[in-house]
Each structure stands twice: as structure tokens, then as C-alpha cells.
Design a protein around this motif. Structure first.
Motif, mmCIF file in Angstrom:
data_model
loop_
_atom_site.group_PDB
_atom_site.id
_atom_site.type_symbol
_atom_site.label_atom_id
_atom_site.label_comp_id
_atom_site.label_asym_id
_atom_site.label_seq_id
_atom_site.Cartn_x
_atom_site.Cartn_y
_atom_site.Cartn_z
ATOM 1 N N ILE A 180 -37.992 21.928 -24.881
ATOM 2 C CA ILE A 180 -37.498 23.034 -25.685
ATOM 3 C C ILE A 180 -36.123 23.500 -25.204
ATOM 4 C CG2 ILE A 180 -38.529 24.855 -24.296
ATOM 5 C CD1 ILE A 180 -38.401 24.702 -28.164
ATOM 6 N N ALA A 181 -35.761 23.169 -23.962
ATOM 7 C CA ALA A 181 -34.467 23.575 -23.405
ATOM 8 C C ALA A 181 -33.336 22.759 -24.033
ATOM 9 C CB ALA A 181 -34.463 23.386 -21.890
ATOM 10 N N PRO A 182 -32.110 23.273 -23.978
ATOM 11 C CA PRO A 182 -30.986 22.539 -24.575
ATOM 12 C C PRO A 182 -30.437 21.423 -23.694
ATOM 13 C CG PRO A 182 -30.244 24.655 -23.724
ATOM 14 C CD PRO A 182 -31.732 24.630 -23.558
ATOM 15 N N LYS A 183 -30.854 21.402 -22.404
ATOM 16 C CA LYS A 183 -30.345 20.391 -21.485
ATOM 17 C C LYS A 183 -31.486 19.761 -20.696
ATOM 18 C CE LYS A 183 -25.814 22.533 -20.685
ATOM 19 N NZ LYS A 183 -24.889 23.097 -19.647
ATOM 20 N N LEU A 184 -31.283 18.519 -20.285
ATOM 21 C CA LEU A 184 -32.226 17.817 -19.432
ATOM 22 C C LEU A 184 -31.880 18.135 -17.984
ATOM 23 C CD1 LEU A 184 -34.491 15.731 -20.153
ATOM 24 C CD2 LEU A 184 -32.887 13.944 -19.455
ATOM 25 N N GLY A 205 -26.563 19.885 -13.156
ATOM 26 C CA GLY A 205 -25.202 20.069 -13.630
ATOM 27 C C GLY A 205 -24.952 19.229 -14.867
ATOM 28 N N ASP A 206 -23.866 19.519 -15.562
ATOM 29 C CA ASP A 206 -23.586 18.854 -16.838
ATOM 30 C C ASP A 206 -23.378 17.347 -16.682
ATOM 31 O OD1 ASP A 206 -23.824 21.227 -18.172
ATOM 32 O OD2 ASP A 206 -21.670 21.652 -18.208
ATOM 33 N N LYS A 207 -22.585 16.946 -15.693
ATOM 34 C CA LYS A 207 -22.240 15.528 -15.570
ATOM 35 C C LYS A 207 -23.447 14.669 -15.227
ATOM 36 C CE LYS A 207 -18.997 12.323 -13.355
ATOM 37 N NZ LYS A 207 -20.044 11.340 -13.023
ATOM 38 N N LEU A 208 -24.175 15.040 -14.176
ATOM 39 C CA LEU A 208 -25.338 14.239 -13.790
ATOM 40 C C LEU A 208 -26.435 14.318 -14.844
ATOM 41 C CD1 LEU A 208 -25.939 14.565 -9.933
ATOM 42 C CD2 LEU A 208 -25.057 12.628 -11.239
ATOM 43 N N GLY A 209 -26.560 15.475 -15.498
ATOM 44 C CA GLY A 209 -27.537 15.582 -16.583
ATOM 45 C C GLY A 209 -27.224 14.617 -17.706
ATOM 46 N N ARG A 210 -25.924 14.522 -18.077
ATOM 47 C CA ARG A 210 -25.525 13.557 -19.114
ATOM 48 C C ARG A 210 -25.740 12.126 -18.630
ATOM 49 N NH1 ARG A 210 -21.076 17.074 -19.678
ATOM 50 N NH2 ARG A 210 -19.772 15.608 -18.486
ATOM 51 N N ASP A 211 -25.475 11.868 -17.340
ATOM 52 C CA ASP A 211 -25.694 10.525 -16.786
ATOM 53 C C ASP A 211 -27.166 10.130 -16.883
ATOM 54 O OD1 ASP A 211 -23.033 10.303 -16.198
ATOM 55 O OD2 ASP A 211 -23.243 10.757 -14.057
ATOM 56 N N PRO A 248 -27.021 15.278 -3.290
ATOM 57 C CA PRO A 248 -27.215 15.773 -1.921
ATOM 58 C C PRO A 248 -26.013 16.595 -1.464
ATOM 59 C CG PRO A 248 -26.552 13.478 -1.881
ATOM 60 C CD PRO A 248 -26.739 13.837 -3.334
ATOM 61 N N LEU A 249 -26.298 17.840 -1.032
ATOM 62 C CA LEU A 249 -25.249 18.730 -0.519
ATOM 63 C C LEU A 249 -24.080 18.880 -1.496
ATOM 64 C CD1 LEU A 249 -25.225 17.465 3.179
ATOM 65 C CD2 LEU A 249 -26.391 19.478 2.263
ATOM 66 N N GLY A 250 -24.406 18.819 -2.795
ATOM 67 C CA GLY A 250 -23.385 19.017 -3.814
ATOM 68 C C GLY A 250 -22.615 17.776 -4.219
ATOM 69 N N VAL A 251 -22.887 16.628 -3.576
ATOM 70 C CA VAL A 251 -22.192 15.376 -3.898
ATOM 71 C C VAL A 251 -22.950 14.661 -5.013
ATOM 72 C CG1 VAL A 251 -21.368 13.164 -3.023
ATOM 73 C CG2 VAL A 251 -21.370 15.175 -1.531
ATOM 74 N N GLU A 252 -22.284 14.375 -6.128
ATOM 75 C CA GLU A 252 -22.941 13.761 -7.282
ATOM 76 C C GLU A 252 -22.947 12.239 -7.161
ATOM 77 O OE1 GLU A 252 -21.037 15.300 -10.768
ATOM 78 O OE2 GLU A 252 -22.048 17.240 -10.609
ATOM 79 N N LEU A 253 -24.147 11.658 -7.248
ATOM 80 C CA LEU A 253 -24.313 10.209 -7.124
ATOM 81 C C LEU A 253 -25.165 9.693 -8.274
ATOM 82 C CD1 LEU A 253 -25.235 10.028 -3.323
ATOM 83 C CD2 LEU A 253 -22.988 9.589 -4.303
ATOM 84 N N ARG A 254 -24.950 8.441 -8.644
ATOM 85 C CA ARG A 254 -25.812 7.787 -9.610
ATOM 86 C C ARG A 254 -25.931 6.315 -9.244
ATOM 87 N NH1 ARG A 254 -23.622 7.049 -15.571
ATOM 88 N NH2 ARG A 254 -25.191 5.414 -15.461
ATOM 89 N N GLY A 255 -26.925 5.624 -9.813
ATOM 90 C CA GLY A 255 -27.102 4.204 -9.532
ATOM 91 C C GLY A 255 -27.692 3.947 -8.158
ATOM 92 N N LEU A 256 -27.296 2.839 -7.555
ATOM 93 C CA LEU A 256 -27.869 2.406 -6.277
ATOM 94 C C LEU A 256 -27.653 3.429 -5.162
ATOM 95 C CD1 LEU A 256 -29.447 0.203 -4.880
ATOM 96 C CD2 LEU A 256 -27.288 -0.970 -4.374
#
Length: 457
Positions: free
Chosen positions: A210-214, A219-225, A373-381
């Protein structure tokens, strides 16, 4: 002859908060300094964040069920059951054992860490037809159920039935729902290769919230990722949407869509255990209001923490901020509460709980993950390494760490055989069958029960 009675410390709940408290008490209290008792239906601590990996078969159930009897300093008496009421005036906890016997357990100090239950709403058919993802039994059952849908679809001669069995709906865009949908989609993606008669295109996963974001906390970037990863894998994400009605063979969304399905998994948040309602004390959004030291105002020797308590978040500047119901906070709160119980015993000052959030990790199955972790945005491996590294290090025993690491390596090398155990095939496993939310006493029933027991005594 004079008999010296040791203080009785009762801990309710064996989640991250309760077990963290008990283990610290065992280490820091002398054996003759106090008697320790723990109330829990099962003599293990469930590492809840890895539950979706049990449902998907990456981990075995035993690997995330950490025995409470392995501690070298284990001396806590375990009562196998659940607390259904606490009379603060009489200092009595009413417990329903696993054999449905009602017993009264007196205490001198009590630590309330009963955790939470799945948050549901008054949606027609929800508790009768939806599955939850809160217990080890539910995760094992859902794995069997999902594989059975592939088996039944493969055997069916009816195209409509086949299509319905291959549609799966997960409600809840938080960590639990997102990881559940991601891990189970990975399960069906890999399993369908063993079903040559099934068209992989028929398998459809829906993730709605029901929320507008996943997962807005990312945060916006990692949520979109995260959304991009899931959509690339074929998961249909619908935001601003919930369930209007749930039936045994179809689900109606609030936007009017009707999805034929035999699988509805509900993970739309949690609420504090109904045990908190038996106390008759002030609450904040259903969670017991406590001081920064996690003590209950006006009641000496009563502490509350974890999902069931609104512990002030001193790391945040805004007024009225409380700690979120996460494992990260619960583990650390358990240690502070243990120290405060000991300080109370020894007439020393209590210390407030304060902890800065270390970040968030989300394992999306396979090689996909997003972490902060500690505010650093990571994705993938890199995000996957951080996510699994954090979970592995947070496991309490070396035996559990060995089992989980072995499971991960074995799954990476050999994959899954997609075997159904079948041991729960004839038992109901819907939300209403696991939550037991009607087992708790009202404050009036509690007082009448305790007063009656005192009169008989």
C-alpha cells in the motif's frame, strides 16, 4: 533453620532481545546470585532474517534454529510455553504450556521480550486463506506448498487451474516481503527447469504494498535498484495497492484486479505481542512505553524491550522517536537490559540504551542484493558479500555459523533437488493457525485468574 531465597528473574520470549538478555545474565551473575527462568514455546532462538532462505531451500530449517541449551554457562530453567498474561501487582506471569496447561510463575524481576505477531487487517478471508512468514514451521510449509503448486500444475489437464497454481502473490514491500518474494521467485525459476511440460512464462509473482515506495528506509536510489532487479526477474510490483478480499482460489486487489491464485503470502508488517495488552499500562502505537533504561515507569523490577517496547531512540534528534523493531536493536537492547537488571540487584545506577544504526542489508536471492552499511550504498556482489557477512557474523553459535556457511556453499555448487518433505501436508498452515492471538487473557480475566489461584493457595 533459615532459608535464603534467591531473587527470581523471569525472561519472557526467546527472540534476539530475550536470548541476548539471558546469555548476558548467565555470564555476569554468580550461580547463587539469582534464579533464571525463560518462557518460550521452543528451546531455540530463531534467526528470523534468514527465514526466506529456508523457504527457498537455500538453508535447512535446523541451520537457523539456534539451540538454547548449547551455552557453556547454561543454567536457565526453560518453561515450554507462551506467556498469556502478567499481573504486575501480584508479580505473577500466567503461562500456557505447549500441552495447554495454565501455570502461574511468580517472579521478583521480569524482562518482557515477547516480540511481535503479524499485523493483519479486517480483510474478508485474509486469515483463512493467507500464509505468514514469521515462524520456522511456516517457512518450511510454504516451501512445500510452492513446490506442490508446480507438481499439481504439471499434472493438471485444465489450463485455467494450471495458470492459477503458477501465480503467487506476496503482500508487503518491507524487508520480509521483498526478500520472501525474491527468494521464492528464485526457487520457482530454478525448479521449473525440471518440469519440461510447464511453460516458464506462466509463472508469475506479484509483490504488492500500500506504500508508495519499496523499502523506503533504503533511500530512493537503492529502492529503485531493488525494484529494477525484481522487475528484471519478472516480479510484478504494484505500489499503492493492497488486498480487498482473499479467497481460496483467487485474490482481489484494491484496484479491482482479480488474480486467480492458490498462494497468498502476507508479510505486511508486525504489531507488538498481545501480551502487552494484558498489563493495562500506557502504550505507544501498541508497544509498551518504557524509559531509556527500558524499565516500566511506576513498577520496580519490570523491564521491556524489542518489538514489544517503545524504547526511546536517543540517537535521533526528533522528539518521541523510538527504536524500530529490528534484530540489530533487539540484540543490543538485550545486553543493556541484562546489565540494568544486575544493576538493580546490586543497587547500582541504570544506564540508558543508545545505539547508532549500522545500516541495512537485503538479500534478494542468487547473486542479487542491495545493502547500505554505515550509509554506503551497494548493490550486486559487493552488497551480497556484506549482507551474508553480516548475517553470518550475527549468528550466535559456531555450530550455526558452520551449518549456514555449509548450506550456502552446497547450494552454490550443487543447487536444489526441490523435494517436498510432506510432513505438514495434511495440517492447516494459514495465518490463523500460527499466531494464536486469541490465547491471551484480558486484564479482567487475568486478575480473576490470579486472585482465584491466590485464594486456593
Amino acid at each position: 533453620m533459615n532459608t535464603v531465597t534467591r531473587p527470581r528473574i523471569l525472561v519472557v520470549g526467546a527472540g534476539f532481545a530475550g536470548v541476548g538478555c539471558v546469555r548476558r545474565l548467565e555470564r555476569r551473575l554468580a550461580a547463587d546470585e539469582a534464579d533464571l527462568t525463560l518462557v518460550t514455546p521452543s528451546s531455540y532462538q530463531l534467526y528470523l532474517p534468514l527465514l526466506p532462505q529456508v523457504a527457498s531451500g537455500v538453508l535447512t530449517p535446523q541451520s537457523i534454529a539456534l539451540s538454547l541449551r548449547r551455552s557453556r554457562k547454561y543454567r536457565t530453567r526453560i518453561i515450554p510455553g507462551g506467556a498469556i498474561g502478567v499481573d504486575l501487582a501480584s508479580k505473577v506471569c500466567v503461562i500456557r504450556t505447549i500441552t495447554d496447561e495454565i501455570v502461574n510463575e511468580p517472579y521478583d524481576y521480569i524482562v518482557l521480550a515477547p516480540g511481535s505477531i503479524t499485523r493483519t487487517f479486517d480483510i474478508p478471508g485474509l486469515t483463512d486463506n493467507a500464509y505468514g512468514m514469521k515462524t520456522l514451521a511456516e517457512a518450511a510449509y510454504i516451501r512445500d506448498h510452492v513446490i506442490s503448486q508446480l507438481d499439481l500444475a504439471d499434472a493438471s489437464q485444465d489450463p485455467q487451474e494450471r495458470a492459477a497454481r503458477l501465480q503467487f502473490v506476496v503482500v508487503g514491500g518491507g524487508y520480509a516481503g521483498t526478500e520472501t518474494a525474491a527468494c521464492l521467485q528464485q526457487l520457482t525459476h530454478n525448479a521449473v527447469k525440471r518440469y519440461p511440460r510447464l511453460d516458464p512464462a506462466l509463472i508469475r509473482w506479484h509483490l504488492i504494498d500500500i506504500a508508495p515506495k519499496l523499502m523506503p528506509e533504503l533511500g530512493d536510489k537503492l529502492g529503485r535498484d531493488a525494484q529494477e532487479i525484481l522487475r528484471r526477474r519478472g516480479i510484478e510490483i504494484s505500489l499503492g495497492v493492497s488486498i480487498a478480499k482473499a479467497g481460496p482460489e483467487e485474490v482481489t486487489f484494491t484496484d479491482g484486479r482479480v488474480v486467480p491464485t492458490r498462494t497468498l503470502i502476507w508479510t505486511a508488517g508486525v504489531v507488538a505481542s498481545p501480551l502487552i495488552g494484558t498489563l493495562g499500562e500506557k502504550t505507544v502505537r501498541g508497544r509498551l512505553e518504557v524509559t531509556p533504561e527500558m524499565s516500566l515507569p511506576g513498577h520496580d523490577g519490570v523491564f521491556a524491550l524489542g518489538d514489544a517496547a517503545a524504547v526511546p531512540d536517543l540517537a535521533k534528534k526528533e522528539e518521541g522517536a523510538v527504536c524500530p523493531p529490528t534484530a540489530q536493536h533487539a540484540m543490543r537492547q538485550g545486553k543493556v537490559v541484562a546489565d540494568n537488571v544486575i544493576a538493580t540487584l546490586r543497587n547500582r545506577p541504570l544506564r540508558p540504551y543508545g545505539h547508532k544504526d549500522l545500516g541495512l542489508v537485503v538479500d534478494l536471492g542468487g547473486r542479487d542484493a542491495v545493502s547500505k552499511p554505515l550509509g554506503v550504498e551497494l548493490r550486486g556482489l559487493p552488497a551480497l558479500v556484506v549482507a551474508r557477512g553480516y548475517h553470518w557474523s550475527a549468528l550466535r553459535t559456531n555450530v550455526a555459523k558452520t551449518r549456514v556457511m555449509t548450506n550456502w556453499l552446497l547450494n552454490a555448487v550443487a543447487g536444489d533437488d526441490f523435494v517436498r518433505t510432506g510432513f505438514q501436508a495434511r495440517k492447516p498452515a494459514k495465518l490463523k493457525d500460527f499466531e494464536y492471538s486469541d490465547a491471551y487473557l484480558t486484564p479482567e480475566q487475568l486478575r480473576a485468574h490470579v486472585t482465584g489461584a491466590e485464594g486456593q493457595g
